[in-house]
Enzyme design. Sequence first.
Site, PDB file in Angstrom:
ATOM      1  CG  ASP A  25      -2.127  -0.928   0.994  1.00 41.59           C
ATOM      2  OD1 ASP A  25      -2.280  -1.438  -0.134  1.00 41.59           O
ATOM      3  OD2 ASP A  25      -2.877  -1.157   1.959  1.00 41.59           O
TER       4      ASP A  25
ATOM      5  NE  ARG B  96       0.356   3.244  13.534  1.00 42.43           N
ATOM      6  CZ  ARG B  96       0.933   2.030  13.559  1.00 42.43           C
ATOM      7  NH1 ARG B  96       2.040   1.821  14.258  1.00 42.43           N
ATOM      8  NH2 ARG B  96       0.429   1.020  12.875  1.00 42.43           N
TER       9      ARG B  96
ATOM     10  CG  ASP C  57      -2.839   2.233  13.718  1.00 44.33           C
ATOM     11  OD1 ASP C  57      -2.611   2.516  14.905  1.00 44.33           O
ATOM     12  OD2 ASP C  57      -2.651   1.101  13.242  1.00 44.33           O
TER      13      ASP C  57
ATOM     14  CB  SER D  96      -3.548  -6.594   8.983  1.00 47.55           C
ATOM     15  OG  SER D  96      -3.063  -5.337   9.407  1.00 47.55           O
TER      16      SER D  96
HETATM   17  N1  ARG Z   1      -6.055  -2.777  17.430  1.00 47.18           N
HETATM   18  C1  ARG Z   1      -4.747  -2.324  17.738  1.00 47.18           C
HETATM   19  C2  ARG Z   1      -4.763  -0.827  17.910  1.00 47.18           C
HETATM   20  O1  ARG Z   1      -5.653  -0.191  17.472  1.00 47.18           O
HETATM   21  C3  ARG Z   1      -3.718  -2.798  16.742  1.00 47.18           C
HETATM   22  C4  ARG Z   1      -3.660  -2.078  15.446  1.00 47.18           C
HETATM   23  C5  ARG Z   1      -2.711  -2.699  14.520  1.00 47.18           C
HETATM   24  N2  ARG Z   1      -2.478  -1.832  13.423  1.00 47.18           N
HETATM   25  C6  ARG Z   1      -2.331  -2.248  12.180  1.00 47.18           C
HETATM   26  N3  ARG Z   1      -2.161  -1.340  11.270  1.00 47.18           N
HETATM   27  N4  ARG Z   1      -2.357  -3.524  11.859  1.00 47.18           N
HETATM   28  O2  ARG Z   1      -3.859  -0.295  18.511  1.00 47.18           O
END
Ligand code: ARG
Length: 403
Positions: free
Chosen positions: A17, A97, A126, A177
């Site tokens: 991506d 992040r 995110d 993912s």
């Molecule tokens: N659910 C978790 C969070 O919101 C993990 C997110 C994982 N992110 C990803 N882009 N796969 O912090």
Amino acid sequence: MNTNSDRVVLAYSGGLDTSVMIAWLKENYGLDAIAVLVDAGRASGLEALRQKALDVGAAEAVVIDARDEFARDFILPALAANALYEEKYVLVSALSRPLICKKLVEAAGSHGAGTIAHGCTAKGNDQVRFDLGIRSLAPSLDILAPAREWNMTREQAMEYAAERGIPVPLKKDSPYSIDENLWGRAVECGPLEDPWLEPPEDAFAVTVAPSAAPDEPAYAEIGFEAGAPVALDGKKLPLVELIDAVDALAGSHGFGRVDMIENRLVGIKSREVYETPGALALIQAHRELEDMTLPRELLHFKRPLEQKFAVMTYNGGWYDPLMDALRAFMAETQKRVTGVVRLKFFKGSCIVAGRKSPNSLYDFGLATYGGEDAFSHDAAKGFCELWGLPLEVWARKNKPKKD
Ligand code: ARG
């Protein structure tokens, strides 16, 4: 759009991506991408990924080793707060992040870019963390989230890439993912979307199945100074190395798998699988040491604030002024959290086997039922009398009348 240049800093991961985004940003916004890959731990093949960004058309590509900063400025405050979202999730992605945002904003400054782009989709947390983090640190920068706009499926993204000579993954894609850094590994999607289905073994990479763990337990002595882990089995270690070492040991004993239904900020309940052996073991040890060194009122006041800290972090509020205040409070509480906690790992479990501290508030004379008892038994009767007085008054007034 308020761009003051034709350059965009892209939060680049090296995956399909964000590689496609380099071309897409040029075609749709006329922007030259500066690909920024932030290493928050556990990344590999970074130079190849950097080269790939250049190959697919990035104007520049940089890798930033931010592991020490991540450990010091993000993990340590989270550990001081024993931060767990919904009592289970150590905030792997949520903590990284705001660090990545900081690095992107710095890169935008040094490269004269007026826009930052990230690869998040519309359904996750995110995107919120990126958008809020960037706006907190640099309110006048523009933000683009191509994946939120383009509505491409995985297949369409592969097609888009193929048409432009962007390399597409050759081997069959993992159904998962994954987001990974020093504080752990988050796994979503694929078969995990069925909450009734037990996570397949191939979802895991840093923990063994508890049933396959060694038959002998392992012990680890974690030394803390003012709330920060500084030593493992008596040996001083830099923070990043210490976290890695505890992670490897705990994971090799099958500890640290989390399978939960999580409330995303955007309103979705989602099934999440985490592998966070080191983070969970360190939080457990740290909390234990607090139990020994912090006085009752402070401890009881701190625990609910820890939850607030975790929720704020989860919801993208790392740079909120409330977080500055919470971090200051947490830091103040850590001054005397010094000592050693002995953890025992065995077949998927982690228990505290011992704890000691020069600042221990555990007083043997007060606690013992043996001959050295120094507690004032005489005072206890009067204490109970006055402590229970309001209850007694209430009961007398309200007791059912018999006659
Ligand atoms: N659910 C978790 C969070 O919101 C993990 C997110 C994982 N992110 C990803 N882009 N796969 O912090």
